[in-house]
Scaffold this motif. Structure first.
Motif, PDB file in Angstrom:
ATOM      1  N   LEU A  17       0.822  -1.214   0.000  1.00  0.00           N
ATOM      2  CA  LEU A  17       0.000   0.000   0.000  1.00  0.00           C
ATOM      3  C   LEU A  17       0.853   1.260   0.000  1.00  0.00           C
ATOM      4  O   LEU A  17       0.524   2.253  -0.654  1.00  0.00           O
ATOM      5  CB  LEU A  17      -0.918   0.012   1.229  1.00  0.00           C
ATOM      6  N   LEU A  18       1.938   1.210   0.737  1.00  0.00           N
ATOM      7  CA  LEU A  18       2.828   2.366   0.860  1.00  0.00           C
ATOM      8  C   LEU A  18       3.430   2.757  -0.486  1.00  0.00           C
ATOM      9  O   LEU A  18       3.841   3.900  -0.687  1.00  0.00           O
ATOM     10  CB  LEU A  18       3.942   2.025   1.859  1.00  0.00           C
ATOM     11  N   ARG A  19       3.475   1.807  -1.417  1.00  0.00           N
ATOM     12  CA  ARG A  19       4.064   2.051  -2.738  1.00  0.00           C
ATOM     13  C   ARG A  19       2.998   2.068  -3.841  1.00  0.00           C
ATOM     14  O   ARG A  19       3.299   1.856  -5.009  1.00  0.00           O
ATOM     15  CB  ARG A  19       5.132   0.993  -3.032  1.00  0.00           C
ATOM     16  N   GLY A 131       8.237  11.848   2.170  1.00  0.00           N
ATOM     17  CA  GLY A 131       8.105  10.506   2.718  1.00  0.00           C
ATOM     18  C   GLY A 131       6.648  10.140   2.937  1.00  0.00           C
ATOM     19  O   GLY A 131       5.761  11.002   2.910  1.00  0.00           O
ATOM     20  N   ARG A 132       6.416   8.853   3.178  1.00  0.00           N
ATOM     21  CA  ARG A 132       5.065   8.343   3.394  1.00  0.00           C
ATOM     22  C   ARG A 132       5.032   7.498   4.663  1.00  0.00           C
ATOM     23  O   ARG A 132       6.013   6.832   5.000  1.00  0.00           O
ATOM     24  CB  ARG A 132       4.618   7.467   2.216  1.00  0.00           C
ATOM     25  N   MET A 133       3.880   7.495   5.351  1.00  0.00           N
ATOM     26  CA  MET A 133       3.681   6.605   6.489  1.00  0.00           C
ATOM     27  C   MET A 133       2.271   6.045   6.464  1.00  0.00           C
ATOM     28  O   MET A 133       1.301   6.790   6.338  1.00  0.00           O
ATOM     29  CB  MET A 133       3.929   7.299   7.825  1.00  0.00           C
ATOM     30  N   HIS A 134       2.168   4.733   6.599  1.00  0.00           N
ATOM     31  CA  HIS A 134       0.883   4.044   6.732  1.00  0.00           C
ATOM     32  C   HIS A 134       0.638   3.766   8.208  1.00  0.00           C
ATOM     33  O   HIS A 134       1.505   3.239   8.902  1.00  0.00           O
ATOM     34  CB  HIS A 134       0.891   2.735   5.940  1.00  0.00           C
ATOM     35  N   PHE A 135      -0.542   4.129   8.694  1.00  0.00           N
ATOM     36  CA  PHE A 135      -0.885   3.898  10.089  1.00  0.00           C
ATOM     37  C   PHE A 135      -1.495   2.507  10.242  1.00  0.00           C
ATOM     38  O   PHE A 135      -2.597   2.241   9.758  1.00  0.00           O
ATOM     39  CB  PHE A 135      -1.885   4.950  10.587  1.00  0.00           C
ATOM     40  N   GLY A 136      -0.758   1.597  10.887  1.00  0.00           N
ATOM     41  CA  GLY A 136      -1.289   0.291  11.221  1.00  0.00           C
ATOM     42  C   GLY A 136      -1.925   0.328  12.605  1.00  0.00           C
ATOM     43  O   GLY A 136      -1.969   1.379  13.258  1.00  0.00           O
ATOM     44  N   SER A 137      -2.402  -0.807  13.078  1.00  0.00           N
ATOM     45  CA  SER A 137      -3.068  -0.848  14.381  1.00  0.00           C
ATOM     46  C   SER A 137      -2.080  -0.681  15.533  1.00  0.00           C
ATOM     47  O   SER A 137      -2.444  -0.157  16.593  1.00  0.00           O
ATOM     48  CB  SER A 137      -3.832  -2.167  14.537  1.00  0.00           C
ATOM     49  N   ALA A 138      -0.835  -1.123  15.340  1.00  0.00           N
ATOM     50  CA  ALA A 138       0.145  -1.047  16.424  1.00  0.00           C
ATOM     51  C   ALA A 138       1.480  -0.474  15.962  1.00  0.00           C
ATOM     52  O   ALA A 138       2.459  -0.546  16.687  1.00  0.00           O
ATOM     53  CB  ALA A 138       0.358  -2.435  17.037  1.00  0.00           C
ATOM     54  N   TYR A 139       1.519   0.098  14.764  1.00  0.00           N
ATOM     55  CA  TYR A 139       2.774   0.625  14.243  1.00  0.00           C
ATOM     56  C   TYR A 139       2.484   1.653  13.145  1.00  0.00           C
ATOM     57  O   TYR A 139       1.397   1.677  12.552  1.00  0.00           O
ATOM     58  CB  TYR A 139       3.652  -0.495  13.658  1.00  0.00           C
ATOM     59  N   GLY A 140       3.474   2.486  12.898  1.00  0.00           N
ATOM     60  CA  GLY A 140       3.488   3.315  11.707  1.00  0.00           C
ATOM     61  C   GLY A 140       4.565   2.785  10.792  1.00  0.00           C
ATOM     62  O   GLY A 140       5.716   2.612  11.212  1.00  0.00           O
ATOM     63  N   LEU A 141       4.220   2.470   9.542  1.00  0.00           N
ATOM     64  CA  LEU A 141       5.179   1.940   8.575  1.00  0.00           C
ATOM     65  C   LEU A 141       5.606   3.060   7.645  1.00  0.00           C
ATOM     66  O   LEU A 141       4.775   3.656   6.953  1.00  0.00           O
ATOM     67  CB  LEU A 141       4.572   0.791   7.778  1.00  0.00           C
ATOM     68  N   LEU A 142       6.914   3.352   7.620  1.00  0.00           N
ATOM     69  CA  LEU A 142       7.452   4.468   6.856  1.00  0.00           C
ATOM     70  C   LEU A 142       8.271   3.981   5.667  1.00  0.00           C
ATOM     71  O   LEU A 142       8.940   2.954   5.735  1.00  0.00           O
ATOM     72  CB  LEU A 142       8.380   5.331   7.724  1.00  0.00           C
ATOM     73  N   SER A 143       8.211   4.778   4.596  1.00  0.00           N
ATOM     74  CA  SER A 143       9.138   4.575   3.482  1.00  0.00           C
ATOM     75  C   SER A 143      10.375   5.428   3.713  1.00  0.00           C
ATOM     76  O   SER A 143      10.321   6.462   4.383  1.00  0.00           O
ATOM     77  CB  SER A 143       8.477   4.973   2.158  1.00  0.00           C
ATOM     78  N   ASP A 144      11.497   4.997   3.165  1.00  0.00           N
ATOM     79  CA  ASP A 144      12.703   5.809   3.213  1.00  0.00           C
ATOM     80  C   ASP A 144      12.423   7.073   2.395  1.00  0.00           C
ATOM     81  O   ASP A 144      12.026   6.976   1.227  1.00  0.00           O
ATOM     82  CB  ASP A 144      13.875   5.035   2.606  1.00  0.00           C
ATOM     83  N   PRO A 145      12.569   8.266   2.956  1.00  0.00           N
ATOM     84  CA  PRO A 145      12.205   9.479   2.221  1.00  0.00           C
ATOM     85  C   PRO A 145      12.941   9.611   0.884  1.00  0.00           C
ATOM     86  O   PRO A 145      14.114   9.276   0.759  1.00  0.00           O
ATOM     87  CB  PRO A 145      12.618  10.604   3.183  1.00  0.00           C
ATOM     88  N   PRO A 174       2.847   2.102  19.459  1.00  0.00           N
ATOM     89  CA  PRO A 174       4.034   1.661  20.200  1.00  0.00           C
ATOM     90  C   PRO A 174       5.281   1.489  19.337  1.00  0.00           C
ATOM     91  O   PRO A 174       6.396   1.479  19.865  1.00  0.00           O
ATOM     92  CB  PRO A 174       3.609   0.323  20.804  1.00  0.00           C
ATOM     93  N   TRP A 175       5.109   1.350  18.009  1.00  0.00           N
ATOM     94  CA  TRP A 175       6.276   1.060  17.163  1.00  0.00           C
ATOM     95  C   TRP A 175       6.272   1.882  15.884  1.00  0.00           C
ATOM     96  O   TRP A 175       5.207   2.199  15.341  1.00  0.00           O
ATOM     97  CB  TRP A 175       6.314  -0.425  16.774  1.00  0.00           C
ATOM     98  N   LEU A 176       7.468   2.201  15.421  1.00  0.00           N
ATOM     99  CA  LEU A 176       7.709   2.728  14.084  1.00  0.00           C
ATOM    100  C   LEU A 176       8.507   1.691  13.309  1.00  0.00           C
ATOM    101  O   LEU A 176       9.459   1.105  13.845  1.00  0.00           O
ATOM    102  CB  LEU A 176       8.523   4.022  14.142  1.00  0.00           C
ATOM    103  N   LEU A 177       8.134   1.445  12.064  1.00  0.00           N
ATOM    104  CA  LEU A 177       8.863   0.537  11.185  1.00  0.00           C
ATOM    105  C   LEU A 177       9.267   1.323   9.945  1.00  0.00           C
ATOM    106  O   LEU A 177       8.451   2.032   9.359  1.00  0.00           O
ATOM    107  CB  LEU A 177       7.994  -0.658  10.785  1.00  0.00           C
ATOM    108  N   LEU A 178      10.516   1.202   9.549  1.00  0.00           N
ATOM    109  CA  LEU A 178      11.045   1.959   8.420  1.00  0.00           C
ATOM    110  C   LEU A 178      11.790   1.023   7.486  1.00  0.00           C
ATOM    111  O   LEU A 178      12.729   0.333   7.901  1.00  0.00           O
ATOM    112  CB  LEU A 178      11.995   3.056   8.933  1.00  0.00           C
ATOM    113  N   VAL A 179      11.364   0.987   6.227  1.00  0.00           N
ATOM    114  CA  VAL A 179      12.095   0.229   5.210  1.00  0.00           C
ATOM    115  C   VAL A 179      13.145   1.161   4.623  1.00  0.00           C
ATOM    116  O   VAL A 179      12.825   2.103   3.889  1.00  0.00           O
ATOM    117  CB  VAL A 179      11.159  -0.306   4.112  1.00  0.00           C
ATOM    118  N   ALA A 180      14.407   0.919   4.972  1.00  0.00           N
ATOM    119  CA  ALA A 180      15.489   1.840   4.644  1.00  0.00           C
ATOM    120  C   ALA A 180      16.481   1.200   3.674  1.00  0.00           C
ATOM    121  O   ALA A 180      16.647  -0.028   3.651  1.00  0.00           O
ATOM    122  CB  ALA A 180      16.226   2.265   5.914  1.00  0.00           C
ATOM    123  N   THR A 181      17.146   2.043   2.908  1.00  0.00           N
ATOM    124  CA  THR A 181      18.194   1.557   2.021  1.00  0.00           C
ATOM    125  C   THR A 181      19.352   1.008   2.850  1.00  0.00           C
ATOM    126  O   THR A 181      19.492   1.309   4.033  1.00  0.00           O
ATOM    127  CB  THR A 181      18.718   2.684   1.117  1.00  0.00           C
TER     128      THR A 181
END
Length: 204
Positions: A17-19, A131-145, A174-181
């Protein structure tokens, strides 16, 4: 089914979804996604064993976790080529940077979209980071800007991530998740740690 098949965590479908991709679940061990036109088939799963065969229509494969050398050799013999390695980073919003001072000529803008929020940093009204962030139920999922030739790339990137960290904290996530290079993951800021590896493969 591969003997090494594992059920995927929920963030893997959010990564599609983030992409701007449309995700489906052939089973609990794979996320199949396509672009908005229904093309460019991508398969995301944990590393399989060497007996696994990619779907005939797949254009891209993403494997989670440590690589399997026998599977790598099998993929290469089938015309697949390793194209990139990224890392999933995890951090608690309260432990990571939430405020970054920008130059007086810079601005920061936020916009909610259907599947994610966007944060953009500008300099003299010119976009320099997004950058983008998707709000999940227990985390925010971020793309590498994405960076667009900012004068200070580090500050621009950190400003995007800090704004999202503040948003996640205010939402009580409670959590941040980041897909980073691989480059950015090797320079871990305070509060972040490596959770898993993502290995990308393209068909020749």
């Amino acid at each position: 089914m591969s003997s090494t098949a594992r059920t995927l965590p929920s963030w893997t479908s959010d990564y599609a979804l983030l992409r701007d991709r449309i995700a489906s679940f052939p089973n609990q061990q794979e996320v199949r996604s396509v672009n908005q036109d229904g093309d460019d088939v991508e398969i995301l799963r944990y590393w399989p064993d060497a007996s696994w065969t990619a779907p005939a229509d797949a254009k891209r494969l993403i494997f989670l976790g440590p690589s399997d050398e026998s599977t790598r050799a099998s993929l290469q013999s089938q015309g697949w080529q390793h194209s990139a390695t990224m890392h999933l980073l995890a951090g608690k919003p309260e432990d990571v940077e939430q405020v970054v001072k920008l130059a007086d000529t810079s601005g920061l803008f936020e916009a909610p979209m259907e599947n994610y929020d966007i944060v953009e940093v500008t300099d003299f009204d010119r976009p320099v980071a997004r950058g983008r962030m998707h709000f999940g139920s227990a985390y925010g999922l971020l793309s590498d800007p994405d960076l667009f030739s900012p004068d200070d790339p580090d500050v621009a990137r950190r400003a995007v991530l800090a704004n999202f960290a503040g948003a996640a904290f205010s939402h009580g996530l409670p959590w941040l998740l980041l897909v980073a290079t691989e480059e950015h993951a090797s320079q871990l800021p305070v509060g972040w740690s490596k959770a898993t590896e993502l290995t990308f493969w393209q068909h020749n």
